[in-house]
Structure formats: structure tokens, C-alpha cells
Design a protein around this motif. Structure first.
Motif, short mmCIF file in Angstrom:
data_model
loop_
_atom_site.label_atom_id
_atom_site.label_comp_id
_atom_site.label_asym_id
_atom_site.label_seq_id
_atom_site.Cartn_x
_atom_site.Cartn_y
_atom_site.Cartn_z
N GLU A 142 0.81 -1.21 0.00
CA GLU A 142 0.00 0.00 0.00
C GLU A 142 0.84 1.27 0.00
O GLU A 142 0.64 2.17 0.80
CB GLU A 142 -0.95 -0.01 1.19
N HIS A 143 1.81 1.34 -0.90
CA HIS A 143 2.60 2.56 -1.04
C HIS A 143 2.61 2.97 -2.51
O HIS A 143 2.27 2.20 -3.40
CB HIS A 143 4.02 2.36 -0.54
N GLY A 144 3.05 4.20 -2.76
CA GLY A 144 3.10 4.70 -4.12
C GLY A 144 4.29 4.17 -4.89
O GLY A 144 5.29 3.73 -4.33
N TYR A 145 4.18 4.24 -6.20
CA TYR A 145 5.29 3.84 -7.05
C TYR A 145 5.14 4.44 -8.44
O TYR A 145 4.08 4.91 -8.83
CB TYR A 145 5.39 2.31 -7.15
N SER A 146 6.22 4.43 -9.18
CA SER A 146 6.20 4.93 -10.55
C SER A 146 6.65 3.82 -11.49
O SER A 146 7.43 2.94 -11.12
CB SER A 146 7.15 6.13 -10.71
N VAL A 147 6.12 3.84 -12.70
CA VAL A 147 6.47 2.84 -13.71
C VAL A 147 6.71 3.54 -15.04
O VAL A 147 5.92 4.40 -15.45
CB VAL A 147 5.36 1.78 -13.89
N THR A 148 7.79 3.20 -15.71
CA THR A 148 8.04 3.67 -17.07
C THR A 148 8.50 2.48 -17.91
O THR A 148 8.85 1.43 -17.37
CB THR A 148 9.15 4.75 -17.11
N TYR A 149 8.46 2.64 -19.23
CA TYR A 149 9.01 1.60 -20.10
C TYR A 149 9.67 2.28 -21.29
O TYR A 149 9.41 3.45 -21.59
CB TYR A 149 7.93 0.62 -20.56
N TYR A 170 9.80 2.63 -6.17
CA TYR A 170 8.68 2.69 -5.26
C TYR A 170 9.06 3.16 -3.88
O TYR A 170 10.21 3.13 -3.47
CB TYR A 170 7.98 1.33 -5.18
N VAL A 171 8.05 3.62 -3.18
CA VAL A 171 8.19 4.19 -1.85
C VAL A 171 8.13 3.07 -0.82
O VAL A 171 7.23 2.25 -0.84
CB VAL A 171 7.06 5.20 -1.58
N MET A 172 9.11 3.06 0.09
CA MET A 172 9.13 2.05 1.15
C MET A 172 9.35 2.73 2.50
O MET A 172 10.10 3.69 2.60
CB MET A 172 10.28 1.07 0.91
N ARG A 173 8.70 2.22 3.52
CA ARG A 173 9.00 2.62 4.89
C ARG A 173 10.05 1.67 5.45
O ARG A 173 10.22 0.55 4.97
CB ARG A 173 7.76 2.58 5.77
N GLU A 174 10.76 2.12 6.47
CA GLU A 174 11.77 1.27 7.08
C GLU A 174 11.12 -0.02 7.59
O GLU A 174 10.10 0.01 8.26
CB GLU A 174 12.46 1.99 8.24
N GLY A 175 11.71 -1.14 7.23
CA GLY A 175 11.18 -2.43 7.64
C GLY A 175 10.25 -3.06 6.63
O GLY A 175 9.94 -4.26 6.73
N ASP A 176 9.76 -2.32 5.64
CA ASP A 176 8.91 -2.88 4.60
C ASP A 176 9.71 -3.77 3.67
O ASP A 176 10.91 -3.56 3.45
CB ASP A 176 8.25 -1.78 3.78
N SER A 177 9.07 -4.74 3.09
CA SER A 177 9.75 -5.63 2.15
C SER A 177 8.79 -6.15 1.11
O SER A 177 7.61 -6.40 1.39
CB SER A 177 10.39 -6.81 2.89
N LEU A 178 9.30 -6.36 -0.09
CA LEU A 178 8.54 -6.98 -1.17
C LEU A 178 8.70 -8.50 -1.18
O LEU A 178 8.04 -9.18 -1.96
CB LEU A 178 9.00 -6.42 -2.52
N GLN A 179 9.58 -9.03 -0.33
CA GLN A 179 9.86 -10.45 -0.32
C GLN A 179 8.59 -11.27 -0.11
O GLN A 179 7.80 -11.02 0.81
CB GLN A 179 10.86 -10.78 0.80
N GLY A 180 8.36 -12.24 -1.01
CA GLY A 180 7.23 -13.14 -0.88
C GLY A 180 5.92 -12.63 -1.41
O GLY A 180 4.93 -13.37 -1.46
N LYS A 181 5.86 -11.36 -1.83
CA LYS A 181 4.62 -10.82 -2.38
C LYS A 181 4.45 -11.26 -3.83
O LYS A 181 5.38 -11.74 -4.46
CB LYS A 181 4.59 -9.30 -2.25
N THR A 182 3.24 -11.10 -4.33
CA THR A 182 2.92 -11.54 -5.69
C THR A 182 2.95 -10.38 -6.66
O THR A 182 2.27 -9.37 -6.45
CB THR A 182 1.55 -12.23 -5.74
#
Length: 350
Positions: A142-149, A170-182
Motif C-alpha cells: 500500500e505505497h506509491g510507485y512509478s512505472v516507465t518503459y 517505489y516508496v518504502m518505509r523502514e522495515g517494509d519488504s517486497l519479499q514473498g509478495k505476488t
């Protein structure tokens, strides 16, 4: 908790005069440039490890392809430290999309893919090709992000293949991780542009392929990074605060500075950032010192600080902190980093 993240990407505000200038520029623009996604910031965001087809397709013998990202980064040590081998393909009516490889960390992703047209088709438009659909999403994020191609330079412009690279930050807070997400990825609608339509103020779209490809995968982040928890005092924004965490990956450096002294900092920090907002996270000095004696400065006012942000700047009831992201122009060889300097404080890498 409400967080005051700033969008570090450029925003365009057009007058009628500048609109005319933009239209003229579009008429002569090269299609290989980065194109902004229609949804610059949305929830959630993206990264990848292997791409698994969600669709039911006939199994195919996948031919060996040149890895798009490896070629782009010249197979550098930084590429090797952050790369993920892909290779899954989907074929629809003779059009095959193959994910070749990717480089990722917890804040960035770049995915390379090759599109092969049916035999006998030549994809040789001098102005390049574009995609009507290009969506990246991550579950439960649930954070913002940008995408370009962008389309990558074609090694053989007279064959039936073209290559693209999707890049996201993308925007991350300390301790957040993308590990294991889909990660979910949807691409489709290959077209090139025709004549300029004065009435619609846009180029005619000539579709070469109107198929859509969908992929999905579980994210498994590469392990190569340097994680430091110095908990030392640094001087920034005219106050002393605590440098709690610094992370170095092949993409760049990510720094967390915290302290009650940062609460209400928008009351004294000027609006001198390149985008006209408060200059909270652009001007801290961050330098990597390499084992060969060279240094790599990472300035924050050159468009490489996307995903940075602050808390407590306006509302002093919030936690006061700065999250500073600095990306390098080229992938960093993490094994060659000897120390890092942040706001004048040097921290050795052990």
C-alpha cells in the motif's frame, strides 16, 4: 500514520502556448524514449523473481534469447549481484512474449522482455513501437510507485523481434519488504504511430498486434546488499538527528534519519527542491568510497531521489524522520564499497 511523501517525478502543467510547443515536440519525438505510465502513482507496486504464466497455454520450446537487461548493463558486476533469470513465454496467434531477465532490489525493478512476431513479419518502424497496456501490481502493498518503459535499441532492426524494458521505483518505509509478495504483470497492444491528427492532437495509432499477455510470480529478492545500523548522530536540515539505517544495493543507497528534532521541519526548511517543494531530502551529502580509492557521489537534486520522503514536517504529532533514496547512474559493484559518508559522517562497510 499519515506520511508526507513527495513525488520526485517531474509534473507538467501546460499553458496554451506550451501546449503548442509540446505538440510540435511530439511530432519529432523518438519513440524509444521513456513514456510515462497513465497511472504514475498508485497502490500497490512491483518487483520480480521468476515469471509464471497465469494463462492456460500450449507448452512451447523456448528458444535461447539474449538477456535484455544483461546486454543493457553490459553484464556488469552490479548486474550479476541483482539479476534474476527469467525465461517464461506466452504465445498468442504466433506472437510470443518472453521475459528474459530482471534486476531488482527492495526499491526498484527493471524487467527485460522480447516480443517475437510470426515468421515473415518485419518490425522495422523507424520511430519505434509502443504498448497500449503496461501494468505492474503487487499484492498487499500500500505505497506509491512509478512505472516507465522504453524500447531497447534493436540489434537487428530487420528481423521479427523487438525488445523492451520496464522500470519501476517505489516508496518504502523502514522495515517494509517486497519479499514473498505476488507480482502481476500485464502487457499488450503493440502499435506504432502514423500521421498527426490535428483534431485529436495526437498521432494515429497503427496496431501491429492487439493481444494481451498476463504473468504472475512470487517475489524472491536477491541477497546481495549491505545493511548498516550505525545509530550515530548526523547534522541535517540545521538540526541533529540519528542515522538509524543505511542500505547499499547495486541500484543505490537508502538512508533513514530519525529524531524529534525533525518534527515541524517544514516551518524552517525552504521550498527549494527542483520540483518547488520543501528541500527536505535532496541536499544531504551522500558519497560511496570504493576499495580502489575512488569516490561515487550520489546527489539528490538530479532526478535520482524518487521514493524519498519525510514524516512530521508539517504535523508535529507524527514521528519525525527522513527517508532518503539515492540511485546511481550505473549499477554499483557492492563488493567494491569500502565505506559510505552521510552528512559528513563516514561509516565503514564491514
Amino acid at each position: 500514520m499519515k506520511n508526507e511523501y513527495q513525488n520526485s517525478l517531474d509534473q507538467l502543467k501546460l499553458t496554451e502556448e506550451s501546449k503548442t510547443q509540446l505538440i510540435q515536440a511530439l511530432k519529432t519525438a523518438d519513440c524509444t524514449q521513456t513514456h510515462p505510465h497513465p497511472k504514475k502513482w498508485k497502490l500497490p507496486l512491483a518487483a520480480a523473481a521468476a515469471i509464471v504464466c497465469l494463462m492456460t497455454v500450449t507448452p512451447l520450446a523456448v528458444k535461447m534469447l539474449s538477456p535484455v537487461i544483461a546486454d543493457h548493463y553490459q553484464n556488469s558486476p552490479g548486474y550479476q549481484q541483482s539479476m534474476v533469470e527469467l525465461g517464461d513465454s506466452i504465445t498468442k496467434h504466433g506472437w510470443t512474449l518472453t521475459m528474459t531477465d530482471a534486476v531488482i532490489d527492495n526499491y526498484n525493478i527493471s524487467i527485460g522482455f522480447q516480443l517475437d512476431a510470426p515468421q515473415g513479419t518485419v518490425l522495422d518502424c523507424a520511430d519505434g513501437y509502443q504498448l497500449e497496456q503496461w501494468d505492474l501490481n503487487i499484492s498487499d502493498f500500500e505505497h506509491g510507485y512509478s512505472v516507465t518503459y522504453r524500447q531497447i535499441e534493436d540489434p537487428d532492426p530487420n528481423d521479427n523481434s523487438i525488445q523492451f524494458m520496464i522500470e519501476s521505483q517505489y516508496v518504502m518505509r523502514e522495515g517494509d519488504s517486497l519479499q514473498g509478495k505476488t507480482l502481476s504483470l500485464r502487457l499488450g497492444g503493440l502499435f506504432h504511430t502514423g500521421e498527426w491528427n490535428e483534431t485529436d492532437a495526437r498521432f494515429e495509432r497503427i496496431f501491429d498486434c492487439d493481444h494481451t499477455w498476463k504473468f504472475s510470480t512470487k517475489i524472491d529478492l536477491p541477497a546481495k546488499k549491505i545493511s548498516l545500523e550505525p545509530n550515530v548522530t548526523v547534522h541535517t536540515l540545521d538540526v541533529d538527528a540519528t542515522l538509524t539505517h543505511a542500505e547499499i544495493t547495486p541500484f543505490g543507497v537508502y538512508v533513514y534519519i530519525e529524531g524529534d528534532s525533525l518534527k515541524g521541519h517544514h516551518s524552517w526548511v525552504p521550498k527549494n527542491a527542483p520540483d518547488g517543494w520543501y528541500g527536505c531530502i535532496e541536499y544531504q551529502e551522500i558519497v560511496l568510497h570504493m576499495k580502489d580509492g575512488t569516490s561515487l557521489p550520489l546527489p539528490g537534486d538530479t532526478g535520482n531521489a524518487a521514493g524519498s520522503g519525510c514524516s512530521g514536517g508539517t504535523d508535529s504529532s507524527e514521528t519525525g524522520y527522513l527517508h532518503i533514496a539515492r540511485r546511481a547512474e550505473n549499477l554499483i559493484d557492492v563488493d567494491q564499497v569500502d565505506s559510505i559518508s552521510i552528512c559528513g559522517v563516514t561509516i565503514p562497510v564491514k
